[in-house]
Design an enzyme around this catalytic site. Structure first.
Site, PDB file in Angstrom:
ATOM      1  N   SER A   1       0.825  -1.220   0.000  1.00  0.00           N
ATOM      2  CA  SER A   1       0.000   0.000   0.000  1.00  0.00           C
ATOM      3  C   SER A   1       0.855   1.264   0.000  1.00  0.00           C
ATOM      4  CB  SER A   1      -0.886   0.001   1.252  1.00  0.00           C
ATOM      5  OG  SER A   1      -1.656   1.175   1.310  1.00  0.00           O
TER       6      SER A   1
ATOM      7  N   HIS B   1      -6.550  -3.582 -10.485  1.00  0.00           N
ATOM      8  CA  HIS B   1      -7.461  -2.461 -10.289  1.00  0.00           C
ATOM      9  C   HIS B   1      -6.754  -1.217 -10.795  1.00  0.00           C
ATOM     10  CE1 HIS B   1     -10.236   0.354  -8.707  1.00  0.00           C
ATOM     11  NE2 HIS B   1      -9.529   0.710  -7.661  1.00  0.00           N
TER      12      HIS B   1
ATOM     13  N   HIS C   1      -7.372   3.055 -12.320  1.00  0.00           N
ATOM     14  CA  HIS C   1      -8.280   4.191 -12.435  1.00  0.00           C
ATOM     15  C   HIS C   1      -8.127   4.787 -13.829  1.00  0.00           C
ATOM     16  CE1 HIS C   1      -9.766   5.124  -8.183  1.00  0.00           C
ATOM     17  NE2 HIS C   1      -9.130   3.996  -8.088  1.00  0.00           N
TER      18      HIS C   1
ATOM     19  N   ASP D   1     -12.834  -8.910 -29.911  1.00  0.00           N
ATOM     20  CA  ASP D   1     -11.624  -9.730 -29.872  1.00  0.00           C
ATOM     21  C   ASP D   1     -11.250 -10.105 -28.441  1.00  0.00           C
ATOM     22  OD1 ASP D   1     -11.090  -9.927 -32.609  1.00  0.00           O
ATOM     23  OD2 ASP D   1      -9.897  -8.091 -32.658  1.00  0.00           O
TER      24      ASP D   1
ATOM     25  N   HIS E   1     -16.793   3.941  -8.932  1.00  0.00           N
ATOM     26  CA  HIS E   1     -15.440   3.662  -8.477  1.00  0.00           C
ATOM     27  C   HIS E   1     -14.495   3.520  -9.683  1.00  0.00           C
ATOM     28  CE1 HIS E   1     -12.896   1.324  -5.318  1.00  0.00           C
ATOM     29  NE2 HIS E   1     -12.133   1.872  -6.228  1.00  0.00           N
TER      30      HIS E   1
ATOM     31  N   TYR F   1      -5.627 -17.092 -35.011  1.00  0.00           N
ATOM     32  CA  TYR F   1      -4.782 -15.900 -34.950  1.00  0.00           C
ATOM     33  C   TYR F   1      -3.415 -16.249 -34.380  1.00  0.00           C
ATOM     34  CZ  TYR F   1      -3.361 -11.154 -33.755  1.00  0.00           C
ATOM     35  OH  TYR F   1      -2.694  -9.972 -33.641  1.00  0.00           O
TER      36      TYR F   1
END
Lengths: 233, 233, 233, 233
Positions: free
Chosen positions: D46, D96, D98, D121, D170, D228
């Site tokens: 953190s 996660h 932003h 895709d 969020h 592909y």
């Protein structure tokens, strides 16, 4: 290093960082800091190219906005900064930028509601827009009155919980406890303004997050029960 | 260094700076400067890649737009520049860019109202859009008539107080007393156009700032009572 | 250097330039070129990271889209390229990008009208969107049918005068006489799409420029009477 | 190198790559990975500046979200990651971010429909938005409930076919089989969100592509019949 030198360097860094983060066009911007022990403000000189700024070039003033040395003229926005230092005793730095989306919202006179947790992590509610200055206020003492109208906008609001304002038809002023914090707030303000603009373009009245979610995020990073970051850091 | 060499370098720098600031796509753009003492215009040559431009490659012309040397063809927009030098005696440089938002506003035929102090610091009121050229004007002498329609748009306006125009369906022409000033004006125009577009997307008729605020900002940076920058700088 | 080597290098450069200009996200894009003398197509291999591409890795195919060597698989869009080479005899290169605004317009199924002279300098009128493929066409031979629906869209249009198309719900295909020209057209397409999107966001039916202005600009850069650039260049 | 070291490096790389791709503002973001053999999660600590992150600083936890070593605090979003690892057994990494447009869509509570083949895709249908958390859920155990509401949103959906979600008010959570894949998905999500926003700004209900086209593209890159890339690659 003396306290004055430390603050000079922090104020210089804040001025350069606003450029580095793209928050300033040309020389449109200025950062200052205050030593609350002595009441001395240090502020960017007016119209000096950013690549020629030095810590030593920061202009010393008192909290009434009177210049204490005569080598360089202070930023033409000095009187606004000085009002904010007098009105908001908890702040240690002020930055004025012309960052694109914050300025767009100031021009559109649209307060920035709390639409998401990015906003809630830094601003405890809507970021307000000032009222327009009257013709008399503009004629009388424009720069000082810009500070006064900001102070008026924050009647009843703790400025450290919402450390930014949009001056109508002008642009943002941002503050913090230190120059580094003020720069960080200016950077987040621009991102929050950008996202808010895009939400408003899809829906003219986008829905703010709940008070509970705002509390949860804001209080996670601020105050006695903060749980973010490393202990002691 | 002779005056001609000094101007050649300034015109080269203006051409390169428009690219450096991202105001030009591909080779769509050209800058020129004039020596008012001799009436000689120096302008970018046509279609030469920017990384091969030199001061010496700038093409010398007279104020009627006649080429004075034959090494390289001048920019295909030369006749527009020459009209502007004849119509606006106070200007020393002209730049044509295709910067994104200024061109968008020119394509959308939306004049840029003064929505904020960034605009007011540089442009003393609305930045106008020309009328469309008629089919006859396009057929007759298109490049020259582009200059004429700009001059027509500025009837009764001092071009140094609003140093830019949007040519309908085309893009911006910008000017200044020197090539450096014209580049700076082109950069501010793009930022002002960007902010104006975003305000218009939220509200089709955004509210301009008051005449008093416009006066306060414009006159702070221009004219006898300017208070911005260092004394004597 | 043999013709094959020259074309290999040009096709490699076109693939790398689309990345350098930001026209491609991830590996979404492919460029090819054709040697009309031999009918050999050279195309980007499938799924190879851009920083590992070499001229030698370009896959050779015939104009029916049959691979002529077996070292690497060709781009999965090969059949589309091959249809375009068969349908449009004047073209020498094809590029498929996912550039942001051209793809947005393809997703929104909005043809790009000629709103300004930037467009008119390169595209002689509206850049069309294909119709949607039918479920049967998708099931039958999707990649080939993508080429066929592009060819159908250009019935009655000279593909060299409008060297790009938006495939509905997919993205742009762009072409030119050479790989370098096709890259340049892809770059201009993206800028034109960006400006068109912004005009449409202000006004859903923005006004195209006049036929006379379109003629004036397009014909200035193309055809026998071109006046742009250096003589003989 | 041990499996733990390999995963540590992959998780570090994922954290740094989200910054490098501009998906994260300030320290708003976190990536983790899991070793399914041992059930150990490694996650970003953190509030540590990105330029000071090392593989060794990644915090080890068990799948219940209990920290297994005490040197650094884990990301404050750990409990959300742990719920996702428990609810979605096929995933090996969670990120996660932003990132701007994905966060805008989360704030606007607009699911991202499949408007084009770029989306198809990677995501087999609409990327959903969670419902708002209730005041009780926020008060009770906010971070854990954020994970639970994501799991609830995916009832009946294979999370590997739609490897992202927008948490209302969020921002996005994204996953994949490996940290590298999750980063790639986060990058594509941002581009898809950007294009979707722009389509919605032109037309509030843009038309998705057909199920047949979605099948054709998604299945070209995923599953047993993928065509592909290079064979064996």
């Amino acid at each position: 290093m003396s306290d004055d030198d430390t603050l000079r360097r922090a104020v210089l860094r804040a001025n350069l960082d606003t450029v580095r983060h793209g928050l300033v066009v040309s020389t449109f911007g200025n950062a200052s800091g205050i030593d609350r022990a002595t009441g001395r403000i240090l502020i960017k000189p007016s119209g000096v190219p950013y690549d020629q700024l030095t810590a030593d070039a920061m202009v010393a003033c008192d909290i009434q906005g009177r210049v204490l040395d005569n080598r360089l003229r202070p930023s033409s926005d000095l009187a606004t900064h000085a009002v904010l230092y007098r009105a908001f005793p908890g702040i240690g730095a002020v930055i004025h930028t012309h960052s694109t989306f914050a300025t767009i919202m100031a021009q559109a006179r649209r307060p920035i509601p709390c639409l998401g947790t990015t906003h809630a992590d830094y601003f405890y509610g809507t970021i307000p827009v000032t009222r327009d200055l009257t013709p008399e206020e503009i004629a009388q003492d424009y720069v000082l009155m810009t500070g006064e109208v900001i102070a008026e906008t924050f009647a009843g609001i703790d400025p450290l919980t919402i450390p930014a304002v949009l001056v109508a038809g002008h642009g943002p002023f941002v503050w913090g406890r230190t120059p580094d914090e003020a720069v960080h707030n200016a950077l987040i303000l621009e991102e929050v303004a950008r996202m808010s603009w895009h939400c408003m373009a899809l829906s003219s009245e986008p829905k703010p997050i709940s008070q509970e979610l705002l509390d949860r995020h804001y209080l996670r990073k601020h105050g006695a029960d903060a749980t973010y970051g490393q202990a002691g850091a």
